[in-house]
Design a protein around this motif. Structure first.
Motif, short mmCIF file in Angstrom:
data_model
loop_
_atom_site.label_atom_id
_atom_site.label_comp_id
_atom_site.label_asym_id
_atom_site.label_seq_id
_atom_site.Cartn_x
_atom_site.Cartn_y
_atom_site.Cartn_z
N GLY A 219 0.80 -1.22 0.00
CA GLY A 219 0.00 0.00 0.00
C GLY A 219 0.84 1.28 0.00
N VAL A 220 2.13 1.13 0.35
CA VAL A 220 3.03 2.30 0.39
C VAL A 220 3.74 2.43 -0.96
CG1 VAL A 220 5.05 3.32 1.52
CG2 VAL A 220 3.42 1.95 2.85
N PRO A 221 3.54 3.54 -1.66
CA PRO A 221 4.19 3.65 -2.98
C PRO A 221 5.65 4.12 -2.87
CG PRO A 221 2.53 5.39 -2.69
CD PRO A 221 2.63 4.65 -1.39
N TYR A 222 6.53 3.38 -3.55
CA TYR A 222 7.95 3.73 -3.64
C TYR A 222 8.26 4.19 -5.06
CZ TYR A 222 8.37 1.25 0.80
OH TYR A 222 8.21 0.85 2.10
N PHE A 223 9.23 5.11 -5.14
CA PHE A 223 9.60 5.71 -6.43
C PHE A 223 11.11 5.68 -6.60
CE2 PHE A 223 5.99 7.76 -4.41
CZ PHE A 223 5.01 7.67 -5.38
N TYR A 224 11.55 5.76 -7.86
CA TYR A 224 12.98 5.79 -8.19
C TYR A 224 13.20 7.08 -8.97
CZ TYR A 224 17.35 3.16 -9.05
OH TYR A 224 18.64 2.71 -9.06
N LEU A 225 13.71 8.09 -8.27
CA LEU A 225 13.76 9.44 -8.85
C LEU A 225 15.18 10.00 -8.84
CD1 LEU A 225 10.69 10.91 -6.86
CD2 LEU A 225 10.64 9.91 -9.16
N THR A 226 15.41 10.93 -9.75
CA THR A 226 16.70 11.62 -9.82
C THR A 226 16.46 13.13 -9.64
OG1 THR A 226 18.38 12.40 -11.41
CG2 THR A 226 16.46 11.36 -12.36
N THR A 227 17.42 13.79 -9.00
CA THR A 227 17.26 15.24 -8.83
C THR A 227 17.54 15.99 -10.13
OG1 THR A 227 19.49 15.33 -7.92
CG2 THR A 227 17.67 15.35 -6.33
N LEU A 228 17.83 15.26 -11.20
CA LEU A 228 17.90 15.91 -12.52
C LEU A 228 16.48 16.33 -12.93
CD1 LEU A 228 20.35 13.55 -14.45
CD2 LEU A 228 20.80 15.88 -13.65
N ASP A 229 15.49 15.72 -12.29
CA ASP A 229 14.08 15.97 -12.57
C ASP A 229 13.50 16.87 -11.47
OD1 ASP A 229 12.25 14.79 -14.65
OD2 ASP A 229 11.03 14.45 -12.87
N PRO A 230 12.60 17.82 -11.83
CA PRO A 230 12.10 18.77 -10.82
C PRO A 230 11.38 18.11 -9.63
CG PRO A 230 11.09 19.21 -12.98
CD PRO A 230 12.07 18.11 -13.17
#
Lengths: 198, 198
Positions: free
Chosen positions: B80-91
């Motif tokens: 139920g907890v959503p995890y993300f894979y993000l880069t600070t190159l993206d806003p």
């Protein structure tokens, strides 16, 4: 029996083939990725729904995304300006009437033209239009245009309950963020986007 | 020749039938609409992407929606907890590090289980999880769990450029807004949502 199965299969084959052709036509009509304005306008006009985000009154200014349908014109005649049919029974319209700041995010993924790319891959395009979400005067020419644009793409809307007081809103675009390949967001001004002729 | 076409059609028929069965299984596994926690958890675990919204640094605090992939666990074992894979190159990641307020909006529409309902129809479910988007400590057990959850649903992520410094984020849910039928949003607390056993 064998003949019946054969013809049944043949019909299924052609139905599948037709779907394949439809998908191919969409892929083939996809603009060149370096034609930024064309690509952005294609993405907006091909999609019929996205996430419209406002600043939440109830949740202390948190950004509140909401699934909405939209239209930027009748099919094949998109203007690039997204119109919405919203009710103040829903938080999005209430939020927008208090603070107009808003964005509409759209993905290429549901169009089925991203091949096997992941929805977050830069190869699968995404666009975020940021600006002001404003209510249109119900009797204005623009509201009439918007209703036609909305009802042709979303016929179900015509029958939505009168008592819910659905009204036409539009997003006045002030900034465009689009990624449709490697190398970060593509430079694209609102003017370039709006002036592009489909 | 006729026999070859026959068998070719037969294979296509079974492939189509298999797709039909897969879609039926998804529809059949859809929880009862009045079982609110079950429906919300189903919607989150079945979807692989949505729009993650933050408050824009560059656009003077405007709500900024962005198409992202997510995972709440390995298939069949959603938390139920959503995890993300993000880069600070993206806003989105940059915004979240400055102001954690965020929401994730997900639609049932791309799952193909809404029959002919419009994406904005209350009959086609939508959920917005609002809360705090936080960066996980890279070496923590939770980050390890999240990477497994993300990479099994999004295998492409494993190969994303090291130089882009992708990091694991999670949404700490504080509020749930879900509509899955007529009558407005369904009452559902975060506790009810998280404690539901799939």
């Amino acid at each position: 029996m064998k003949t019946k199965v054969f013809y049944c299969c043949l019909v299924l084959f052609f139905l599948g083939f037709q779907g394949y052709v439809d998908a191919r036509l969409l892929v083939e009509s996809k603009p060149d990725r370096d034609d930024t304005a064309a690509y952005a306008r294609w993405l907006v006009s091909q999609n019929s729904w996205g996430i419209l985000t406002t600043l939440s009154i109830e949740l202390e200014g948190s950004p509140f995304g909401n699934v909405v349908s939209f239209s930027d014109g009748v099919p094949g005649k998109g203007t690039g300006v997204p119109y919405f049919y919203l009710t103040t029974l829903d938080p999005t319209a209430r939020n927008a009437l208090k603070d107009h700041r808003s964005s509409l995010a759209i993905s290429e993924y549901p169009l089925g033209t991203c091949s096997n790319a992941d929805p977050e891959s830069p190869v699968c395009a995404k666009i975020t239009l940021t600006g002001r979400l404003v209510l249109l005067e119900a009797n204005s020419k623009e509201a009439e245009f918007a209703r036609t644009a909305l009802f042709t793409k979303h016929p179900e809307m015509k029958g939505w309950p009168k008592g819910h007081d659905f009204q036409v809103f539009k997003l006045e675009i002030e900034d465009i963020f689009m990624i449709n390949w490697f190398g970060g967001p593509k430079p694209l001004t609102v003017d370039q986007y709006l002036k592009y002729k489909m």
